[in-house]
Design an enzyme around this catalytic site. Structure first.
Site, PDB file in Angstrom:
ATOM      1  N   GLN A  50      40.384  26.214  42.927  1.00  0.00           N
ATOM      2  CA  GLN A  50      39.214  25.978  42.094  1.00  0.00           C
ATOM      3  C   GLN A  50      39.359  24.820  41.114  1.00  0.00           C
ATOM      4  O   GLN A  50      38.355  24.312  40.621  1.00  0.00           O
ATOM      5  CB  GLN A  50      38.848  27.264  41.363  1.00  0.00           C
ATOM      6  CG  GLN A  50      38.418  28.349  42.324  1.00  0.00           C
ATOM      7  CD  GLN A  50      38.178  29.679  41.635  1.00  0.00           C
ATOM      8  OE1 GLN A  50      39.081  30.485  41.527  1.00  0.00           O
ATOM      9  NE2 GLN A  50      36.979  29.907  41.166  1.00  0.00           N
ATOM     10  N   HIS A 150      45.574  33.284  46.035  1.00  0.00           N
ATOM     11  CA  HIS A 150      44.231  33.424  45.470  1.00  0.00           C
ATOM     12  C   HIS A 150      43.218  32.879  46.494  1.00  0.00           C
ATOM     13  O   HIS A 150      42.621  31.822  46.292  1.00  0.00           O
ATOM     14  CB  HIS A 150      44.165  32.661  44.131  1.00  0.00           C
ATOM     15  CG  HIS A 150      43.000  33.020  43.252  1.00  0.00           C
ATOM     16  ND1 HIS A 150      43.142  33.472  41.970  1.00  0.00           N
ATOM     17  CD2 HIS A 150      41.670  32.969  43.472  1.00  0.00           C
ATOM     18  CE1 HIS A 150      41.951  33.686  41.430  1.00  0.00           C
ATOM     19  NE2 HIS A 150      41.037  33.384  42.324  1.00  0.00           N
ATOM     20  N   GLU A 399      40.956  38.538  34.306  1.00  0.00           N
ATOM     21  CA  GLU A 399      39.723  37.760  34.237  1.00  0.00           C
ATOM     22  C   GLU A 399      38.662  38.560  33.507  1.00  0.00           C
ATOM     23  O   GLU A 399      38.495  39.750  33.750  1.00  0.00           O
ATOM     24  CB  GLU A 399      39.172  37.436  35.650  1.00  0.00           C
ATOM     25  CG  GLU A 399      40.016  36.460  36.430  1.00  0.00           C
ATOM     26  CD  GLU A 399      39.412  36.108  37.795  1.00  0.00           C
ATOM     27  OE1 GLU A 399      38.198  36.326  38.003  1.00  0.00           O
ATOM     28  OE2 GLU A 399      40.166  35.631  38.655  1.00  0.00           O
ATOM     29  N   TRP A 446      38.366  34.156  31.825  1.00  0.00           N
ATOM     30  CA  TRP A 446      37.998  33.324  32.963  1.00  0.00           C
ATOM     31  C   TRP A 446      36.796  32.504  32.526  1.00  0.00           C
ATOM     32  O   TRP A 446      35.774  33.081  32.207  1.00  0.00           O
ATOM     33  CB  TRP A 446      37.633  34.160  34.197  1.00  0.00           C
ATOM     34  CG  TRP A 446      37.330  33.246  35.353  1.00  0.00           C
ATOM     35  CD1 TRP A 446      36.117  32.730  35.702  1.00  0.00           C
ATOM     36  CD2 TRP A 446      38.285  32.711  36.270  1.00  0.00           C
ATOM     37  NE1 TRP A 446      36.252  31.898  36.775  1.00  0.00           N
ATOM     38  CE2 TRP A 446      37.562  31.862  37.147  1.00  0.00           C
ATOM     39  CE3 TRP A 446      39.668  32.839  36.439  1.00  0.00           C
ATOM     40  CZ2 TRP A 446      38.195  31.157  38.177  1.00  0.00           C
ATOM     41  CZ3 TRP A 446      40.277  32.148  37.460  1.00  0.00           C
ATOM     42  CH2 TRP A 446      39.540  31.314  38.317  1.00  0.00           C
ATOM     43  N   PHE A 454      33.924  30.004  43.840  1.00  0.00           N
ATOM     44  CA  PHE A 454      33.786  30.417  45.234  1.00  0.00           C
ATOM     45  C   PHE A 454      32.349  30.837  45.494  1.00  0.00           C
ATOM     46  O   PHE A 454      31.812  31.691  44.785  1.00  0.00           O
ATOM     47  CB  PHE A 454      34.732  31.586  45.535  1.00  0.00           C
ATOM     48  CG  PHE A 454      36.179  31.174  45.511  1.00  0.00           C
ATOM     49  CD1 PHE A 454      36.702  30.379  46.523  1.00  0.00           C
ATOM     50  CD2 PHE A 454      37.009  31.558  44.471  1.00  0.00           C
ATOM     51  CE1 PHE A 454      38.042  29.990  46.502  1.00  0.00           C
ATOM     52  CE2 PHE A 454      38.349  31.168  44.446  1.00  0.00           C
ATOM     53  CZ  PHE A 454      38.862  30.381  45.463  1.00  0.00           C
TER      54      PHE A 454
END
Ligand SMILES: *[C@@H]1O[C@H](CO)[C@@H](O)[C@H](O)[C@H]1NC(C)=O
Ligand SMILES: *[C@@H]1O[C@H](CO)[C@@H](O)[C@H](O)[C@H]1NC(C)=O
Length: 503
Positions: A50, A150, A399, A446, A454
């Site tokens: 990411q 991940h 998160e 997060w 995503f």
């Protein structure tokens, strides 16, 4: 004084005393980080795919997400080829974390960067990058909390044997994890084997809207093949076995020398009944078992939850006695990603011939936006649930955060007080849970930076620090929430109306 006047004065006096008491109580109730137990870790996170970018640089090969994106399956057509470009900006990024006062940074290692073909040769440039990042963090007094996997499975393993669907995944993952322990474990003391292994089987193998896009009629759309009735359970089983295998390697060969901790990070949504009907209460219970218990029941009790066993039947793989022994207790902490509560209703699964995960669970409402809500009390419910049902394990909240959409707020949006408010609510709920006996040891926002999300690309921004994705230099900027969090990290009171930290 007449009696009436006396009454007025004394009631005025009472009002004044009340106001004073109120102010004192308010003063006392404003949290600081020092109200949390000694050693409690506060940080923020990201994941390799990411934020790193440099997708085809220095020997990195594609993951299944690169393939998915470049086949055109991102609804907004975006890609992660450059993303926040942390691969080239890691020094600047660590400096930002240091200036903000983070105790820890949660990030992941990209398997296709470290071992581009999934197994075999280690990529020296990949090794160098993660060594540099880890060293930079340590030099600034920031703990690296590392997720080994991940979502970014090397495409090579998908092509060769179908990726996680094959039991061969377990051996290749274990070898990869050992490369991480061996090379980075002298400095990395917090490992998570997997991020959200209770979500990957659903997106990839039931709904098929995420790579590797497998599903079967009538579930999902446009799949390349698959079986939504069986594959999600097989994939989860392999993830569970791969986790236990990596933990066993770590415990046998590395933990005593390196002195670290290892766990697994689950998505932990909370499910509540949509109505006060007992059928809906039962549905919420089942969904929590299917969602949280799918992994936590085996990890704590050695087998899948009884309600999954009875409803999924032979399609749920059995855990052998020797596997059960390996799985049970294979964690030093449980990582949880918590964002929201979902209000669910019961459906009659017995009438359905074709079944998938949600029909097996006998619930509906999971994908209905109106049923998905953010309430900070749900974090308290989750932590209470872990305490009562799973023996109060050490927990890291890996998160928690809030997104805005640049379509609404403009491309660069410093003014994100809604984010600070959201985070404050959850931190207050967390504090109450810890006071009530929850064994939570850390909290990560997060996300540290705006990232490629995503499925949502750059349409959702969770970052404390913004990234200008339209600028070639990928300029970072501090949002108000970064200054607010920084104030808290430096010992200030947890209140959005307090002046922001001067960064
Ligand atoms: C599925 O494929 C059809 C035909 O190619 C297309 O119109 C539709 O948008 C696709 N659906 C999704 C969810 O990708
Ligand atoms: C505190 O924990 C107990 C169980 O240990 C639970 O019953 C109770 O609801 C919790 N209180 C709050 C406010 O979460």
């Amino acid at each position: 004084m007449a009696t009436g006047e006396l009454a007025l004065v004394s009631s005025l006096f009472i009002v004044v005393v009340f106001l004073l008491l109120g102010a004192v109580a308010r003063e006392a109730s404003a949290l600081t980080r020092h109200d949390f137990p000694e050693g409690f870790v506060f940080g923020a996170g990201s994941s390799a795919f990411q934020v790193e970018g440099a997708a085809a640089e220095d020997g990195r090969k594609p993951s299944i997400w690169d393939t998915f994106i470049h086949q055109g399956y991102m609804p907004d057509g975006s890609n992660a080829d450059v993303s926040a470009d942390q691969y080239h900006h890691y020094k600047e990024d660590v400096k930002l974390m240091y200036d903000m006062g983070l105790d820890a940074y949660r990030f992941s290692i990209a398997w296709p960067r470290l071992i581009p073909d999934g197994r075999g040769e280690i990529n020296p440039k990949g090794l160098e990058y993660y060594n540099n990042l880890i060293d930079e963090l340590i030099m600034h007094g920031i703990q690296p909390h590392v997720t080994i996997y991940h979502f970014d499975l090397p495409q090579a393993l998908q092509d060769e044997y179908g990726g996680i669907l094959s039991p061969r995944f377990i051996e290749d993952y274990s070898a990869y994890a050992e490369v991480c322990f061996k090379n980075f474990g002298d400095r990395v003391k917090h490992w998570a084997t997997f991020n959200q292994p209770n979500i990957e089987p659903i997106g990839g193998f039931d709904a098929g809207d995420r790579p590797p896009r497998r599903c079967s009629y009538p579930f999902g759309t446009n799949c390349t093949g698959g079986d939504s009735s069986t594959e999600p359970y097989i994939v989860a089983h392999h993830l569970l076995l791969a986790h236990a295998s990596a933990v066993s390697i770590y415990r046998q060969k590395y933990q005593a020398i390196q002195g670290g901790q290892i766990g697994i990070t689950l998505m932990v949504r909370w499910h509540e009944p949509y109505t006060d009907k007992t059928a809906d209460a039962a549905a919420a219970f089942r969904m929590n078992e299917f969602h949280i218990g799918w992994f936590l029941h085996p990890l704590v009790h050695g087998d899948y939850p009884p309600v999954m066993r009875s409803r999924v039947g032979v399609r749920l793989p059995s855990i052998t006695a020797s596997d059960s022994e390996k799985i049970r207790g294979s964690f030093d902490f449980i990582g949880i990603n918590h964002y929201y509560v979902i209000f669910v209703q019961s459906i009659d699964a017995n009438e359905q011939k074709l079944r998938d995960y949600y029909i097996d669970a006998g619930v509906q409402g999971e994908d209905d936006k109106e049923n998905i809500q953010c309430h900070s009390w749900s974090l308290g419910k989750v932590l209470n649930h872990l305490k009562l049902e799973y023996g109060n394990p050490p927990v890291m909240i890996h998160e928690n955060g809030y997104s805005d959409s640049p379509d609404i707020f403009g491309k660069i949006n410093y003014n994100d007080d809604f984010r600070s408010k959201f985070l404050q609510g959850y931190l207050e709920a967390l504090y109450l849970s810890v006071r009530n006996g929850s064994n939570t040891r850390g909290y990560f926002v997060w996300s540290m930076f705006d990232t490629f999300e995503f499925l949502y690309g750059y349409r959702l921004r969770f970052g404390l620090c913004g990234v200008d994705f339209t600028a070639a230099a990928r300029t970072r900027y501090l949002k108000n929430s970064a200054r607010w969090y920084s104030g808290f990290l430096r010992g200030g009171e947890l209140r959005p109306e307090k002046p922001y930290a001067t960064l």
